[in-house]
Design a protein around this motif. Structure first.
Motif, PDB file in Angstrom:
ATOM      1  N   LEU A   1       4.309  10.423  -6.808  1.00  0.00           N
ATOM      2  CA  LEU A   1       5.485  10.597  -7.997  1.00  0.00           C
ATOM      3  C   LEU A   1       4.822  10.969  -9.290  1.00  0.00           C
ATOM      4  O   LEU A   1       5.140  12.176  -9.755  1.00  0.00           O
ATOM      5  CB  LEU A   1       6.471   9.711  -7.903  1.00  0.00           C
ATOM      6  CG  LEU A   1       7.580   9.705  -8.781  1.00  0.00           C
ATOM      7  CD1 LEU A   1       8.646  10.914  -8.613  1.00  0.00           C
ATOM      8  CD2 LEU A   1       8.344   8.263  -9.022  1.00  0.00           C
ATOM      9  N   TRP A   2       3.788  10.214  -9.445  1.00  0.00           N
ATOM     10  CA  TRP A   2       3.211  10.821 -10.642  1.00  0.00           C
ATOM     11  C   TRP A   2       2.598  12.313 -11.044  1.00  0.00           C
ATOM     12  O   TRP A   2       2.553  12.714 -11.823  1.00  0.00           O
ATOM     13  CB  TRP A   2       2.183   9.602 -11.248  1.00  0.00           C
ATOM     14  CG  TRP A   2       1.140  10.047 -12.340  1.00  0.00           C
ATOM     15  CD1 TRP A   2       1.409   9.722 -13.415  1.00  0.00           C
ATOM     16  CD2 TRP A   2      -0.145  10.503 -11.950  1.00  0.00           C
ATOM     17  NE1 TRP A   2       0.257  10.076 -14.279  1.00  0.00           N
ATOM     18  CE2 TRP A   2      -0.486  10.751 -13.418  1.00  0.00           C
ATOM     19  CE3 TRP A   2      -0.623  11.009 -10.934  1.00  0.00           C
ATOM     20  CZ2 TRP A   2      -1.953  11.458 -13.770  1.00  0.00           C
ATOM     21  CZ3 TRP A   2      -2.153  11.404 -11.227  1.00  0.00           C
ATOM     22  CH2 TRP A   2      -2.606  11.674 -12.511  1.00  0.00           C
TER      23      TRP A   2
ATOM     24  N   PHE B   1       0.645  -1.129   0.198  1.00  0.00           N
ATOM     25  CA  PHE B   1      -0.064  -0.009   0.004  1.00  0.00           C
ATOM     26  C   PHE B   1       0.949   1.515  -0.021  1.00  0.00           C
ATOM     27  O   PHE B   1       0.339   2.114  -0.923  1.00  0.00           O
ATOM     28  CB  PHE B   1      -0.945  -0.120   1.363  1.00  0.00           C
ATOM     29  CG  PHE B   1      -1.805   1.127   1.440  1.00  0.00           C
ATOM     30  CD1 PHE B   1      -2.825   1.442   0.625  1.00  0.00           C
ATOM     31  CD2 PHE B   1      -1.408   2.073   2.460  1.00  0.00           C
ATOM     32  CE1 PHE B   1      -3.531   2.793   0.710  1.00  0.00           C
ATOM     33  CE2 PHE B   1      -2.002   3.559   2.292  1.00  0.00           C
ATOM     34  CZ  PHE B   1      -3.077   3.578   1.527  1.00  0.00           C
ATOM     35  N   ILE B   2       1.844   1.162   0.781  1.00  0.00           N
ATOM     36  CA  ILE B   2       2.831   2.511   0.884  1.00  0.00           C
ATOM     37  C   ILE B   2       3.514   2.642  -0.285  1.00  0.00           C
ATOM     38  O   ILE B   2       3.800   3.791  -0.690  1.00  0.00           O
ATOM     39  CB  ILE B   2       3.745   2.369   2.041  1.00  0.00           C
ATOM     40  CG1 ILE B   2       3.073   2.557   3.522  1.00  0.00           C
ATOM     41  CG2 ILE B   2       4.782   3.505   2.073  1.00  0.00           C
ATOM     42  CD1 ILE B   2       3.930   1.984   4.636  1.00  0.00           C
ATOM     43  N   VAL B   3       4.072   1.675  -1.023  1.00  0.00           N
ATOM     44  CA  VAL B   3       4.730   1.631  -2.278  1.00  0.00           C
ATOM     45  C   VAL B   3       3.720   2.319  -3.345  1.00  0.00           C
ATOM     46  O   VAL B   3       3.926   3.150  -4.273  1.00  0.00           O
ATOM     47  CB  VAL B   3       5.304   0.360  -2.815  1.00  0.00           C
ATOM     48  CG1 VAL B   3       5.738   0.402  -4.332  1.00  0.00           C
ATOM     49  CG2 VAL B   3       6.288  -0.141  -1.906  1.00  0.00           C
ATOM     50  N   GLY B   4       2.419   1.746  -3.415  1.00  0.00           N
ATOM     51  CA  GLY B   4       1.358   2.322  -4.354  1.00  0.00           C
ATOM     52  C   GLY B   4       1.279   3.870  -4.025  1.00  0.00           C
ATOM     53  O   GLY B   4       1.337   4.771  -5.205  1.00  0.00           O
ATOM     54  N   ILE B   5       1.045   4.233  -2.822  1.00  0.00           N
ATOM     55  CA  ILE B   5       1.252   5.667  -2.454  1.00  0.00           C
ATOM     56  C   ILE B   5       2.043   6.609  -2.738  1.00  0.00           C
ATOM     57  O   ILE B   5       2.022   7.438  -3.826  1.00  0.00           O
ATOM     58  CB  ILE B   5       0.752   6.022  -0.963  1.00  0.00           C
ATOM     59  CG1 ILE B   5      -0.401   5.493  -0.682  1.00  0.00           C
ATOM     60  CG2 ILE B   5       0.824   7.509  -0.612  1.00  0.00           C
ATOM     61  CD1 ILE B   5      -1.535   6.025  -1.185  1.00  0.00           C
ATOM     62  N   LEU B   6       3.317   6.067  -2.790  1.00  0.00           N
ATOM     63  CA  LEU B   6       4.460   6.756  -3.246  1.00  0.00           C
ATOM     64  C   LEU B   6       4.479   6.903  -4.756  1.00  0.00           C
ATOM     65  O   LEU B   6       4.861   7.981  -5.322  1.00  0.00           O
ATOM     66  CB  LEU B   6       5.992   6.110  -2.774  1.00  0.00           C
ATOM     67  CG  LEU B   6       6.038   6.219  -1.387  1.00  0.00           C
ATOM     68  CD1 LEU B   6       7.396   5.313  -0.754  1.00  0.00           C
ATOM     69  CD2 LEU B   6       6.280   7.714  -0.868  1.00  0.00           C
ATOM     70  N   LEU B   7       4.370   5.803  -5.352  1.00  0.00           N
ATOM     71  CA  LEU B   7       4.202   6.057  -6.936  1.00  0.00           C
ATOM     72  C   LEU B   7       3.151   6.856  -7.339  1.00  0.00           C
ATOM     73  O   LEU B   7       3.529   7.849  -8.497  1.00  0.00           O
ATOM     74  CB  LEU B   7       4.100   4.556  -7.756  1.00  0.00           C
ATOM     75  CG  LEU B   7       4.875   3.503  -7.606  1.00  0.00           C
ATOM     76  CD1 LEU B   7       4.567   1.883  -7.746  1.00  0.00           C
ATOM     77  CD2 LEU B   7       6.338   3.698  -8.017  1.00  0.00           C
ATOM     78  N   LEU B   8       1.901   6.967  -6.979  1.00  0.00           N
ATOM     79  CA  LEU B   8       0.965   7.984  -7.200  1.00  0.00           C
ATOM     80  C   LEU B   8       1.399   9.420  -6.931  1.00  0.00           C
ATOM     81  O   LEU B   8       1.309  10.162  -7.788  1.00  0.00           O
ATOM     82  CB  LEU B   8      -0.471   7.683  -6.211  1.00  0.00           C
ATOM     83  CG  LEU B   8      -1.492   8.427  -6.528  1.00  0.00           C
ATOM     84  CD1 LEU B   8      -2.063   8.236  -8.013  1.00  0.00           C
ATOM     85  CD2 LEU B   8      -3.076   8.204  -5.707  1.00  0.00           C
TER      86      LEU B   8
ATOM     87  N   THR C   1       3.584  15.281 -13.604  1.00  0.00           N
ATOM     88  CA  THR C   1       2.411  15.857 -14.373  1.00  0.00           C
ATOM     89  C   THR C   1       2.346  17.298 -14.043  1.00  0.00           C
ATOM     90  O   THR C   1       2.159  18.019 -14.803  1.00  0.00           O
ATOM     91  CB  THR C   1       0.977  15.245 -14.007  1.00  0.00           C
ATOM     92  OG1 THR C   1       0.573  15.347 -12.714  1.00  0.00           O
ATOM     93  CG2 THR C   1       0.633  13.749 -14.649  1.00  0.00           C
ATOM     94  N   MET C   2       2.587  17.659 -12.704  1.00  0.00           N
ATOM     95  CA  MET C   2       2.765  19.255 -12.283  1.00  0.00           C
ATOM     96  C   MET C   2       3.727  19.999 -12.959  1.00  0.00           C
ATOM     97  O   MET C   2       3.427  21.068 -13.525  1.00  0.00           O
ATOM     98  CB  MET C   2       2.766  19.545 -10.624  1.00  0.00           C
ATOM     99  CG  MET C   2       1.253  18.906  -9.971  1.00  0.00           C
ATOM    100  SD  MET C   2       1.412  19.102  -8.254  1.00  0.00           S
ATOM    101  CE  MET C   2       1.604  20.944  -8.093  1.00  0.00           C
TER     102      MET C   2
END
Length: 1486
Positions: A1420-1421, A1411-1418, A1425-1426
């Motif tokens: 970073l994405w 779950f934490i890895v997924g949050i970090l990837l989100l 984009t910003m």
């Protein structure tokens, strides 16, 4: 008689100051060769001589010395001659008789150089004269300096060219090597300083001038300087080309000094003695007045006779005075002591009679009179005047209580005062019927109290002792309804009349007046209008029923309040006022009726109005918020305008048009800010209040209404200083006495209000035109006294001014006597009678005076060569010229016109050197020398200043070395010449203006000559506007000067017909504004000037006076004057600040009243304590300093109390007369001072224990009973009983030492509690654990005990234990032995063997990581984009700012060319400059 003879071997000190320049190198060579010859020649005259040497060049600073590195190293530049480094002065050889050493010093001198053509030898000359110790001057020797140079000298002021502003201090500044150290810091010395130091040090300076131009240099610069210095040399000496004549110059100069004596007088008391010296120098001729003899020889002596006159009018206090005579240039002197013989023989024994009977044994009888001993006065010394008046007649209130004079150590009282020290005020008794003590028929005043005659009594003898006046016809006193007091009846409540025979409160008075009250007030009742008019004449209505509104209020009026009911059940209120002579009924104009049914219309309107007001309030708040928002938006708009980012891209289709956009919010918001700032503080407080919005609004409204109505003050006068404030003087009033509108509502009866101004004329002489034997009066009143109430404008005071027909005129002509102003002289003479006739048409009382002024007779203002001194017009067409002078007063003010014409005719022309003239010297002397000129005290003073050139002013005198500023005083001699012209500088423009105003002189500047317009515009127009008289510009003189008649007449008419009132001496506490309508009948304006006045119509001025202060000043009385500018007439205004209320003054005030403990004055309902007394009733003695009454070495009351009423009031915990005892500084036991009241008490820092206790803190029981166990053993035999407690031996504990800590079983006994409390396991369940294990707790910090259970601190020991639970886990705990029992600390962590892994823990861990890895990837994405969006937006903005316009053409259709004219292109703008032009234009519009 004084004798003088040449000594054969009188010592000689000869010092050579040589110019070290290249052009004077030959002198050094000659001195080297001729030194022995000079010594030999001097030896023929004296064998006691010494030579010294020094060289000087110039300051080592630009522009005097070149600052190039090349020239600083070698000032001679490219010359092959070796040059020393540049310097100012070097002392090379002290005075010595060793000729070889002197010669060696001469040989060691090298040349040096400077930059300008003038040299700075004055620095060296000053140092030689003042550095006596370094040079070696002997006290008793003739001192000579040979000053050798070939060029002019620098002097004071030249240093400013190099930025050297510090003047030369005339002190010694030589270092150890003989170099002058202040050359680049201090300016050159002045000629005056050189002369002064030469005289002070008796030094004769011989100037020796060499070079090719030595004759010119000597005549221009050094001859005159030589004549001024001591020694009598009239000129300098010339050096030959080879300098070989230095031998003759030195020898001849010394012989001349040796054979000449000039006897000088020193330290003569000029006011007491005149000393003149006479001699014939032993020539055999007649004795003449001179101080100098020449041609003396060793054998020939001469004598001088002194003529001494004492010019005193009375014998001086100092009978003996001294002065000295000395030969100039020598230290020898004759001291002369003068004793003034002033006493007659009859003042000396044996004729004199000390302590004579004729002088009451208190003085000396001499020459027929008594000369009293110190402390005695009178014709026969009968009056004892010893000591001070304070000792003999002093009182706390002043000498003789300020009510008499102290004579012969006794008080002589003024009228109305008596007593040994005039302490009794026989005019300070109470008045009755406006007479003191009721007049002599009733009593007399004795020491402030009335002593009444037989038939009278009372404090003012106001009371008749008889009751006859209080009796009725039947003899009853006051009808039995009152008491007879002071011959008048004081009726009991309800009765009135002179003998209390009338009853106001008796039944029927309300009912009797009911019908009249009803018909008059409301037109109802039983009376018709006709009957009401006839029967009810004493009835009227009023809005309120208060006693104060009755217009004829007297003390004998009584009031009966009545309430009745009419037929409609309405209540009618009225008062019946009953006096001795009449009865009046006052009816309230509204009646109270029973409430009817509610009115729907009223209710509806009320609700609608409330909704409307609420909406209006919301609208107002919305408007305020929108205005604040608009202001913020406008501020941002202005910021963008001032810092624009202009679009710089270019449209190929259309370019260059400018669009102007006006901001509709441009209206200045300053008024909003200014309004809001007034209530900034109130708003800030309101918004911080934690209340609803409506509460804040109510607070803001109330604060704004009340902020201007604050009253304060501890006394009546202090309170009433504030506008609209009042004071309550009721004795028992407990609320705030100083208030504005609340006193009456608070129950105050006697209210004191502010007073009004009072203007009292003291002298108000009527206008007078003057004339023969009469004084003119043009302004009135002349003297007025004003009692001014603080903080209230006085607008009723007025000052009148009217032109007097024959007001005196003093007209003085100050003329420029230069050749270019000769036409004025001739015209003035020919038109004198015409001027007189023109003035006579305006006034019969006039006088004319004359003076002429040219310039100072010193360079560079006047030529000082011999031919020009005798004739300043030398080599000009004006053959006859008077010697130049600064100012000459020629004719006093006179009405003899022929004398005036003769004085003009006697004036001869003279001339100066430079263009400006020095007439300011004459102008200031004319103004300040009133006695010489003849200015009258009461006259209009006019001074006509006539010239054709600019003026010298303050500071110009420095060019001639005149450093002393003009003192603005009179310095005219008996012939009218100005005596300080060559000593003091010119006056400044400020001094001229000041003296013109001080002496009320109107100056008329008259400018002639061919350049009159230029001179007038540049110099005199501005000066004329600054002078008194409101002259706007100077007057131009015609070429023939014939218009002088019109100038004088027109200016006098203008001055006469114009008045400018000026206030002088105005106090800082006063604001004075002058208003007038200048007799035009229009509205008054704020101005102090009126013009075009006539002799018939006076003009009226209104001085508005305002005293602006918050506390009454110490100085209550101030005086200022109002006067017409240019005239001596004055209106003296005496201001008395009225700060005290009447109740603060006698007779209402009661000094030393019993209401104030006899220590203060009872005034206005309160006590004003005497100095040294405080308190509400002055009961507290506060005299002296607190250090005297309560002081100790540690401070006031030992810093443990307050000094009140000369006694120490100690703080809690302290006691003693001066709080020296600290009752809280004792030791404590069981957190109680001295163990508490059961054990003892603290007394002055020490415990006083009760019977059963002991110790410093009463901590110890004297008995051992608390230490005994049940069998009577003390401490179980395991310890000692100390202070009622057992002190156990090692290994034992408990109150009776009956417990053993080191005994077996300690760990095993506490194992189960440690396991259950820390981990919830073991044999104890939770309830048992809570009951049995109260001494157990867990800890993270666990320590293992030391071996053998050794003590770790004084309060406890512990033992470490280890046990094992049922799961084989290791548990660690410590058992602590405390004073209050055992304590167990268990380690929270137990050590267990490892077990199998938990699947649930593993699963949750893996899921959480995913779950934490997924949050970090989100995240970073999102960041990427910003960043991409920002890059895209930046590229978009770049394309907007730099567009690439599409320029392709349509191949099917070729469009025609269309030309569009840009109106802005015609202005010559370039496209590249358009942005700057836009910014400038927009900023200008904004």
């Amino acid at each position: 008689m004084v004798f003088y003879k040449i000594a054969k071997n009188f010592p000689l000190d000869l010092y050579f100051l040589n110019d070290a320049s290249y052009t004077m190198r030959q002198l050094a060579s000659s001195l080297n060769l001729l030194a022995d010859d000079i010594a030999s020649d001097i030896a023929t005259l004296t064998t006691d001589f010494r030579f010294g040497l020094g060289t000087a060049m110039d300051k080592v600073i630009n522009p005097f010395t070149r600052q190039d590195p090349k020239y600083l190293v070698s000032p001679c530049g490219d010359s092959p001659i070796y040059c020393d480094l540049p310097y100012s002065f070097i002392h090379r050889q002290s005075l010595t008789n060793n000729i070889a050493a002197f010669t060696r010093a001469v040989r060691n001198v090298n040349t040096t150089g400077n930059q300008d053509t003038t040299e700075g030898l004055f620095d060296g000359l000053m140092q030689i004269m003042v550095c006596g110790d370094r040079i070696g001057w002997r006290k008793k020797a003739r001192r000579m300096i040979i000053y050798a140079t070939d060029i002019n000298f620098h002097q004071a002021g030249d240093g400013r060219v190099a930025g050297i502003l510090q003047p030369n201090d005339g002190l010694c500044h030589l270092d150890s090597q003989g170099k002058y150290t202040m050359a680049e810091i201090q300016d050159y010395p002045s000629v005056g300083q050189i002369l002064q130091k030469a005289r002070e040090n008796n030094i004769n300076v011989i100037f020796v001038i060499g070079g090719a131009n030595n004759k010119l240099v000597r005549s221009l610069y050094y001859d005159k300087l030589a004549a001024l210095l001591p020694g009598g040399f009239n000129n300098a000496s010339e050096l030959t080309t080879d300098a070989s004549n230095i031998l003759d110059i030195v020898g001849n100069s010394y012989r001349r000094l040796r054979e000449t004596v000039n006897l000088k007088i020193g330290q003569v008391p000029s006011r007491e003695l005149d000393v003149e010296i006479y001699t014939n120098c032993r020539t055999g001729q007649e004795v003449e007045k001179t101080q100098t003899c020449t041609g003396l020889t060793l054998e020939k002596w001469t004598n001088f006779t002194l003529d001494i006159i004492s010019n005193i009018t009375r014998c001086p206090d100092q009978r003996v005075s001294n002065f000295t005579l000395f030969p100039e240039g020598l230290e020898e002197l004759v001291e002369i002591e003068i004793e003034h013989v002033c006493d007659c023989d009859c003042q000396l024994e044996p004729e004199v009679e000390p302590d004579s009977e004729k002088c009451s044994y208190n003085g000396t009888y001499e020459c027929g009179i008594c000369n009293c001993n110190p402390g005695w006065i009178g014709d026969q010394c009968e009056c004892d005047d010893r000591g001070t008046a304070e000792e003999a007649c002093g009182t706390p209130n002043g000498i003789c209580n300020n009510a008499g004079n102290c004579t012969c150590r006794k008080c002589e009282c003024f009228d109305g005062y008596s007593g040994d020290k005039c302490e009794c005020n026989d005019m300070n008794c109470r008045n009755y019927n406006k007479l003191l003590c009721g007049g002599p028929d009733r009593g007399r005043c004795d020491c402030g109290k009335c002593v009444c005659n037989a038939n009278y009594t009372g404090e003012a003898c106001e009371c008749l002792m008889s009751t006859a006046s209080c009796q009725t016809n039947n003899g009853t006193v006051c009808s039995g309804n009152g008491d007879c007091v002071c011959g008048r009846c004081q009726c009991r409540s309800g009765f009135r009349g002179e003998v209390c025979d009338k009853c106001t409160s008796c039944p029927g008075i309300c009912q009797n007046n009911k019908d009249c009250a009803e018909c008059v007030a409301f037109g109802s009742g039983i009376y018709n209008p006709t009957e009401c008019t006839q029967l009810c004449t004493n009835v009227r209505t009023a809005p309120i029923l208060e006693r104060e509104i009755f217009p004829g209020q007297h003390t004998n009026i009584t009031i009966k309040s009545c309430i009745i009911e009419d037929d409609q059940k309405c209540f009618i209120s009225f008062n019946v006022y009953d006096s001795d002579s009449s009865q009046e009924v006052v009816v309230k104009d509204t009646k109270r009726c029973p409430a009817g049914s509610p009115d729907p219309l009223t209710i509806g309107l009320s609700i609608s109005g409330a909704i409307f007001l609420l909406g209006l309030l919301l609208l107002l708040i919305w408007k305020l918020l929108t205005m604040l928002y608009d202001n913020m938006e406008y501020s941002r708009f202005e910021s963008e305008i001032q810092n624009p980012v202009w679009e710089r891209s270019k449209n190929p289709i259309y370019e260059g048009c400018v669009t102007t956009v006006e901001n509709p919010m441009r209206e200045d918001p300053y008024w909003i800010i200014q309004t809001l700032m007034c209530y900034q503080f109130i708003l800030r407080v309101a918004f911080k209040m934690k209340v609803p919005t409506w509460g804040r609004l109510i607070f803001i409204c109330c604060s704004i209404c009340c902020v201007n109505s604050l009253c304060f003050g501890n006394r009546c006068g202090e309170c009433l200083i504030t506008h609209q404030c009042s004071w309550c003087k009721d004795q028992n009033f407990t609320k705030t006495r100083c208030a504005n509108r609340t006193l009456k509502a608070d129950g105050c009866i006697n209210i004191v209000h502010r007073k009004n101004h009072a203007v009292t004329p003291i002298k108000n002489s009527d206008f007078s035109d003057g004339g023969q034997g009469q004084d003119s009066v043009q302004i009135k009143p002349q003297h007025v006294s004003i009692k001014l109430v603080p903080n209230l404008y006085l607008k009723t005071f007025s000052v009148w001014y009217k032109i007097a027909k024959n007001f005196p005129l003093d007209l003085y002509f100050l003329n420029d006597p230069s050749p270019t102003m000769k036409t004025l002289q001739s015209s003035l003479k020919s038109l004198a009678k015409d001027i007189e006739s023109g003035i006579k048409n305006l006034t019969d009382d006039y006088r004319f005076g004359l003076g002429t002024s040219m310039d100072k007779a010193v360079l560079p203002f006047s030529r000082t060569s011999a031919e020009f001194l005798d004739d300043p017009c030398f080599n000009t067409i004006d053959s006859v010229c008077e010697k130049v002078y600064s100012f000459k007063h020629r004719l006093n003010l006179t009405d003899d016109i022929e004398a005036f014409e003769k004085a003009i005719d006697d004036v001869k022309v003279t001339a100066n050197h430079d263009n400006p003239v020095g007439m300011f010297d004459g102008l200031i002397q004319t103004m300040v020398c009133g006695e010489h000129i003849g200015w009258r005290e009461k006259s209009r003073r006019m001074l006509v200043y006539a010239t054709d050139m600019a003026f010298h002013h303050g500071g110009d005198g420095w060019l001639a070395g005149l450093l002393e500023p003009n003192d603005g005083n009179c310095h005219l001699d008996s012939k009218g010449f100005y005596t300080k012209a060559n000593v003091q500088d010119y006056p400044s423009v400020g001094q001229i203006i000041q003296k013109a105003k001080e002496n009320n002189i109107n100056i008329i500047f008259v400018i002639g000559g061919n350049s009159s317009q230029t001179v007038q515009n540049l110099y005199y127009d501005t000066l004329a506007m600054l002078m008194p008289g409101n002259t706007l510009r100077a007057s131009a003189l015609s070429i023939d000067a014939r218009n002088i008649l019109d100038i004088v007449s027109d200016n006098y008419k203008r001055l006469r017909e114009t008045v400018k009132l000026v206030v002088n001496g105005q106090s800082e506490d006063l604001t004075i504004k002058l208003y007038t309508e200048c007799g035009t009948g229009r509205f008054i304006d704020q101005t102090n000037i009126c013009s075009e006045l006539t002799t018939e119509n006076p003009v009226k001025f209104f001085p508005y006076i305002w005293s602006n202060f918050t506390t009454c000043p110490e100085k209550r009385n101030v005086t200022f004057t109002i006067f017409p500018e240019g005239l001596e007439e004055r209106v003296q205004v005496d201001i008395e600040h009225v700060c005290d209320c009447d109740c603060q003054l006698q007779p209402e005030a009661e000094p030393n009243s019993d209401k104030c403990s006899y220590n203060g004055t009872y005034e206005c309902g309160i006590c004003n304590c005497n100095p040294g007394w405080v308190g509400d009733v002055c009961e507290c003695d506060n005299r002296g300093t607190i250090e005297e009454t309560c002081g100790t070495s540690k401070g006031i009351c030992n810093n443990a109390g307050n000094c009140t009423c000369r006694r120490c009031e100690c703080l809690e915990g302290y006691s003693g007369d001066k709080c020296e005892c600290n009752d809280k500084n004792c030791r404590s036991y069981d957190r109680l001072l001295c163990g508490g009241p059961d054990r003892g008490r603290c007394d002055c820092g020490k415990c006083v224990c009760n019977a059963n206790y002991m110790g410093k803190a009463c901590e110890c029981l004297k008995s051992t009973a608390p230490c005994q166990n049940s069998n009577g053993t003390v401490c179980s035999g395991n310890g000692e009983c100390v202070c009622g407690r057992c002190q156990c031996r090692s290994g034992f504990r408990g109150e009776l030492c009956d417990k053993c800590f080191s005994c077996p079983g300690l760990c095993n006994n506490n194992k189960d509690c440690a396991e259950c409390f820390a981990f919830g396991t073991g044999i104890y369940n939770s309830s048992v654990c809570k009951q049995l294990c109260t001494n157990v707790r867990t800890t993270d910090e666990f320590y293992v005990a030391a071996p053998e259970n050794q003590e770790t601190n004084s309060s406890s020991t512990f033992k470490s234990c280890i046990t094992e639970d049922e799961h084989k886990c290791i548990i660690n705990f410590n058992v602590y032995d405390r004073e209050n029992g055992l304590e167990v600390k268990v380690n929270k962590r137990k050590r267990c063997p490892p077990g199998p892994p938990d699947p649930l823990t593993i699963g949750l861990g893996i899921s959480g990581a995913i779950f934490i890895v997924g949050i970090l990837l989100l995240v970073l994405w999102k960041i990427l984009t910003m960043v991409y969006d920002n890059l895209e937006y930046s590229r978009f903005e770049s394309e907007i700012k730099n567009p690439a316009w599409e320029k392709s053409e349509n191949p099917i259709y070729n469009d025609c060319v269309q030309t569009v004219h840009n109106p802005m292109c015609d202005l010559g703008f370039k496209v590249e400059d358009m942005d700057d032009q836009l910014i400038g234009a927009t900023s200008e519009r904004i």
